[in-house]
Enzyme design. Sequence first.
Site, PDB file in Angstrom:
ATOM      1  N   GLY A  77       0.814  -1.213   0.000  1.00 44.14           N
ATOM      2  CA  GLY A  77       0.000   0.000   0.000  1.00 44.14           C
ATOM      3  C   GLY A  77       0.848   1.263   0.000  1.00 44.14           C
ATOM      4  O   GLY A  77       0.522   2.246  -0.679  1.00 44.14           O
ATOM      5  N   THR A  78       1.942   1.236   0.734  1.00 43.77           N
ATOM      6  CA  THR A  78       2.797   2.425   0.818  1.00 43.77           C
ATOM      7  C   THR A  78       3.394   2.753  -0.542  1.00 43.77           C
ATOM      8  O   THR A  78       3.358   3.905  -0.991  1.00 43.77           O
ATOM      9  CB  THR A  78       3.910   2.192   1.863  1.00 43.77           C
ATOM     10  OG1 THR A  78       3.283   1.980   3.138  1.00 43.77           O
ATOM     11  CG2 THR A  78       4.850   3.375   1.938  1.00 43.77           C
ATOM     12  N   GLN A 185      -7.983   0.050   3.234  1.00 39.14           N
ATOM     13  CA  GLN A 185      -8.870  -0.470   4.277  1.00 39.14           C
ATOM     14  C   GLN A 185     -10.216  -0.934   3.718  1.00 39.14           C
ATOM     15  O   GLN A 185     -10.908  -1.734   4.339  1.00 39.14           O
ATOM     16  CB  GLN A 185      -9.118   0.583   5.359  1.00 39.14           C
ATOM     17  CG  GLN A 185      -7.917   0.837   6.248  1.00 39.14           C
ATOM     18  CD  GLN A 185      -7.578  -0.327   7.168  1.00 39.14           C
ATOM     19  OE1 GLN A 185      -8.453  -1.078   7.582  1.00 39.14           O
ATOM     20  NE2 GLN A 185      -6.315  -0.483   7.486  1.00 39.14           N
ATOM     21  N   THR A 243      12.135  -7.598 -10.697  1.00 31.48           N
ATOM     22  CA  THR A 243      11.582  -8.940 -10.848  1.00 31.48           C
ATOM     23  C   THR A 243      10.327  -9.082 -10.001  1.00 31.48           C
ATOM     24  O   THR A 243      10.320  -8.709  -8.827  1.00 31.48           O
ATOM     25  CB  THR A 243      12.635  -9.993 -10.443  1.00 31.48           C
ATOM     26  OG1 THR A 243      13.770  -9.817 -11.283  1.00 31.48           O
ATOM     27  CG2 THR A 243      12.090 -11.409 -10.596  1.00 31.48           C
ATOM     28  N   CYS A 331       3.427   7.544  21.273  1.00 38.33           N
ATOM     29  CA  CYS A 331       4.362   8.293  22.097  1.00 38.33           C
ATOM     30  C   CYS A 331       5.319   9.030  21.175  1.00 38.33           C
ATOM     31  O   CYS A 331       6.196   8.434  20.574  1.00 38.33           O
ATOM     32  CB  CYS A 331       5.121   7.349  23.012  1.00 38.33           C
ATOM     33  SG  CYS A 331       5.896   8.178  24.388  1.00 38.33           S
TER      34      CYS A 331
HETATM   35  C1  PLP Z   1      -1.920  -0.359   5.941  1.00 37.62           C
HETATM   36  C2  PLP Z   1      -2.262   0.871   5.179  1.00 37.62           C
HETATM   37  C3  PLP Z   1      -1.374   1.409   4.224  1.00 37.62           C
HETATM   38  C4  PLP Z   1       0.004   0.859   3.997  1.00 37.62           C
HETATM   39  O1  PLP Z   1       0.004  -0.394   3.379  1.00 37.62           O
HETATM   40  P1  PLP Z   1       1.330  -1.317   3.489  1.00 37.62           P
HETATM   41  O2  PLP Z   1       1.060  -2.428   2.538  1.00 37.62           O
HETATM   42  O3  PLP Z   1       1.389  -1.762   4.903  1.00 37.62           O
HETATM   43  O4  PLP Z   1       2.477  -0.484   3.078  1.00 37.62           O
HETATM   44  C5  PLP Z   1      -1.781   2.520   3.510  1.00 37.62           C
HETATM   45  N1  PLP Z   1      -2.987   3.071   3.704  1.00 37.62           N
HETATM   46  C6  PLP Z   1      -3.863   2.595   4.606  1.00 37.62           C
HETATM   47  C7  PLP Z   1      -5.194   3.246   4.761  1.00 37.62           C
HETATM   48  C8  PLP Z   1      -3.531   1.477   5.375  1.00 37.62           C
HETATM   49  O5  PLP Z   1      -4.393   1.012   6.275  1.00 37.62           O
END
Ligand code: PLP
Length: 416
Positions: A77-78, A185, A243, A331
């Site tokens: 996702g990142t 999500q 790859t 924190c």
């Molecule tokens: C978990 C999450 C990400 C990041 O996804 P990863 O695969 O962990 O990098 C991005 N956006 C939202 C809303 C997430 O919940």
Amino acid sequence: MRESGTQPAIYLDHAATTPVRPEVLAAMLPYWTDRAGNPSSVYQAGREARRAIDTAREEVSAVLGARPQEIIFTSGGTESDNAAIKGVALASRARGNHIITTKIEHHAVLHTCEWLEQFGFETTYVSVDRHGLVDPADVAAAITEKTVLISVMYANNEIGTIEPLAEIARVARGRKIPFHTDAVQAAGALDLGVNRLGVDLLSLSGHKFYGPKGVGVLYVRSGTRWQPQQQGGAQERNRRAGTENTAGIVGLATALRLAYADLPAANVHLQGLRDRLIAGVLGSIPRCELTGHPTQRLPNNASFAFHHVEGESILLSLDMKGIFASSGSACTSGALEPSHVIAALGLPPELARGSLRLTVGRENTPAEIDRVLAELTPAIAALQAMSPASLEPQGPRLGASGAVPEPGAAVVAGRS
Ligand SMILES: *Cc1c(COP(=O)(O)O)cnc(C)c1O
């Protein structure tokens, strides 16, 4: 689930990650062993891996109602969020330098926009209401001649609020501005049809829907002004070099297909557990609020704010009971601060620091929820009794009554 003390542990943090389903693991295994060929190789082992990726791409595009060539596999996702935002921004520099997003995005979106600000981009971070909802009119009002991208998440990872994507998409379409959504999500819970949603770019992550970690999807609608963000080999039609993670891609596609095969039944199960949690917590714990939207929320998300308790303390007492949850506070620099999402809701500070997120999953049961409620109620009471503030006279219960201040107007950050 592993043992903790005498009773089995209860995992209620499915928004953080989910375990791989057995069918998914079985589908992945051969691509690390018997069929481990490089998908770019011309001989049989390579062709088998290539075919598996082609099939996975078709499965993902079927769920999205997209064309296979509009699907790019990434490392999660990142990376998908980074590639979407940087890819559109950097391809649009001749047209403008302005991005619109919201104050409650995941850091993968927020920090990418902030990073672009050092290269002359400007970002408007649109506010949300006290339920975490984005108003499409606020997005429309933020558009300037220089706006090249709008990015609004589908559903929030902390409070579960589902945003009015289709309405925001109409605003973006009307001004011919590309529209990206972080749907990480929403995947495995909500409709991902890119044409019904009206999005041009969409991010997914395998490990949030019972697939593997380290693999994701970026959907890019054909014709979108966008450029690749990773250079090297010609993989993914020259749009994402490197790859391919064959096993991960097969796992992600299998998990997505399985999630949508029985989505309505799974959502009924999750909603039942979620509503049992919400009713139990609000009914038995004094001075607490549901955070996020009361109805427009993810089927698995129950999140709360408790008066005069630190979120971290709740997590530690739950952990001792073998219950795994999450808090919207972290924190930072020695002090417990509410997360940027909780802060954006405009809750009073004594409430904002006591946030707790419980996200249920397919394998949870009503009996587990009852055990969580039985442990949580005395744990919160004990923590509230320890708080110095509990000695003060108690005001009226805060609620949806207007006790919450209006969130501030949108702010513009960055250099021109
Ligand atoms: C978990 C999450 C990400 C990041 O996804 P990863 O695969 O962990 O990098 C991005 N956006 C939202 C809303 C997430 O919940």
